[in-house]
Scaffold this motif. Structure first.
Motif, mmCIF file in Angstrom:
data_model
loop_
_atom_site.group_PDB
_atom_site.id
_atom_site.type_symbol
_atom_site.label_atom_id
_atom_site.label_comp_id
_atom_site.label_asym_id
_atom_site.label_seq_id
_atom_site.Cartn_x
_atom_site.Cartn_y
_atom_site.Cartn_z
ATOM 1 N N ARG A 60 -5.083 3.215 -6.322
ATOM 2 C CA ARG A 60 -6.416 2.592 -6.226
ATOM 3 C C ARG A 60 -7.214 3.095 -5.037
ATOM 4 N N CYS A 61 -6.537 3.340 -3.913
ATOM 5 C CA CYS A 61 -7.247 3.620 -2.652
ATOM 6 C C CYS A 61 -7.347 5.098 -2.304
ATOM 7 N N GLU B 109 0.828 -1.208 0.000
ATOM 8 C CA GLU B 109 0.000 0.000 0.000
ATOM 9 C C GLU B 109 0.866 1.264 0.000
ATOM 10 N N CYS C 53 -2.369 -3.610 -0.310
ATOM 11 C CA CYS C 53 -3.450 -2.808 -0.880
ATOM 12 C C CYS C 53 -4.661 -3.724 -1.116
ATOM 13 N N PRO C 54 -5.751 -3.461 -0.419
ATOM 14 C CA PRO C 54 -6.904 -4.356 -0.550
ATOM 15 C C PRO C 54 -7.562 -4.294 -1.931
ATOM 16 N N CYS D 274 -1.677 5.856 -2.942
ATOM 17 C CA CYS D 274 -2.070 4.622 -3.621
ATOM 18 C C CYS D 274 -3.004 4.945 -4.789
HETATM 19 ZN ZN LIG Z 1 -4.435 0.710 -2.147
#
Ligand SMILES: [Zn+2]
Length: 365
Positions: free
Chosen positions: A201-202, A134, A158-159, A199
């Motif tokens: 994505r997050c 992450e 990172c989920p 991140c």
């Molecule tokens: Zn992430």
């Protein structure tokens, strides 16, 4: 053998069996879960650990063992993630057989989401798959101690990385199959790195939704196979409002996830310094909960009293969720065994002494 003597012996055994069964049933109604959470033994310490289970846990009617395995298993789905001295299937079979005989359920644990590093050491997952990190811009090898400007305690994966579950779920399946269990503990405590601003994505997403999303994905994976998820409860508590702070509760707004996750996740509610009434909060939200002490015997005994009292006094709908108590050990398995058997009774503040006190108390319930 004299026939009437034989009948007398058989009758005694029969009634002794019934009496033991009745005692366990009574204890199950007072406090259904009596557990210990500890790291899995190294292969060479398996026999000693089984002796400990039989000599100490069985007479005190323990019925749950959370075994922190992490990378210490000879995984076949992802051999690249095995640690240096992993448990074999045969080792696991020995532990499983001993526990099954004693009526002890096992929940193997692999830390998912958080706890992917410790100080300067990065765990197997992010070492082999650095793309799941992450916070790749934070280097564990530069870890200066806590606190630090990066807020580095432990790394997280990172989920939302599209491949991370393809790697970790086969490990979850392999471990639950090896331990022949329908329980799995995913850790998920002390997740400081989540929804990081860097991140791709997050960043910008709601941290409660990210946390709840990951809990739900893991829970659903297990539920498809009839298995149940256990997690530590700290990320579901509001650290600011409660004054519990950033360790045993959340200061990064993940606590709202409590209303977003499935109700069949089992909560291990750890509090080591005070007998916090937080099990009530979890139970009233509809979660099965066990309170988890560590190394303060007075706190552990109060938590035990609380759970028995909550269960006895609450409405049946809430009472059913106060499941029990799970002692925690955070030293290595071998170090704990040595402490347990060498420690003098007057050394009061330790996990070994606390477990001894809990064992005494459980025998009198
Ligand atoms: Zn992430």
């Amino acid at each position: 053998m004299n026939k009437s003597f034989l009948i007398a012996v058989l009758t005694f055994c029969f009634y002794a069996g019934i009496t033991a069964q009745t005692a366990t049933n009574k204890l199950d109604s007072i406090l259904p879960v009596r557990g210990l959470s500890i790291s899995a033994p190294a292969p060479e310490d398996v026999d000693g650990f089984i002796d400990f289970i039989q000599k100490e846990l069985v007479p005190a009617h323990f019925n749950l063992l959370i075994l922190r395995v992490d990378w210490n298993f000879k995984y076949e789905s992802h051999p690249e993630l095995r640690a240096g001295n992993p448990l074999t299937k045969q080792d696991v079979k020995k532990i499983t057989a001993a526990c099954k005989k004693a009526g002890i359920r096992i929940a193997p644990q692999v830390n998912l989401l958080g706890h992917q590093s410790w100080a300067k050491h990065t765990g197997s997952l992010l070492t082999v798959y650095p793309e799941f990190d992450e916070t790749p811009h934070v280097k564990t090898e530069n870890y200066p101690g806590w606190p630090n400007p990066d807020g580095l305690y432990c790394k997280s994966y990172c989920p939302l990385h599209p491949d991370v579950h393809k790697v970790v779920f086969p490990l979850v399946d392999e471990l639950t199959e090896a331990f022949e269990t329908d329980l799995f503990h995913a850790g998920m405590d002390e997740v400081f790195y989540i929804g990081d601003a860097h991140c791709p994505r997050c960043s910008g997403r709601d941290k409660a939704e990210l946390f709840a999303g990951e809990v739900t994905v893991i829970r659903n994976h297990l539920a498809e196979k009839g298995k149940k998820l256990m997690i530590w409860g700290d990320r579901l508590l509001d650290g600011k409002t409660t004054g519990l702070g950033e360790w045993e509760a959340s200061m990064n707004n993940t606590h709202r996830a409590i209303d977003l996750i499935p109700k069949d996740v089992f909560i291990c509610d750890w509090h080591y310094d005070r007998p916090e009434p937080t099990p009530v909060y979890f139970a009233m939200k509809g979660f099965d909960v066990a309170v988890c002490p560590w190394k303060k015997p007075d706190v552990a005994l109060k938590e035990l009293d609380d759970m028995v009292r909550f269960r006895k006094n609450a409405s049946p709908g809430t009472a059913q969720h106060f499941q029990g108590i799970i002692a925690t050990v955070w030293s290595g398995n071998k170090a704990f065994m040595q402490n347990y058997y060498q420690q003098k009774q007057k050394e009061e503040e330790s996990d070994a002494f606390t477990l001894k006190k809990l064992i005494e108390a459980l025998k009198t319930l």
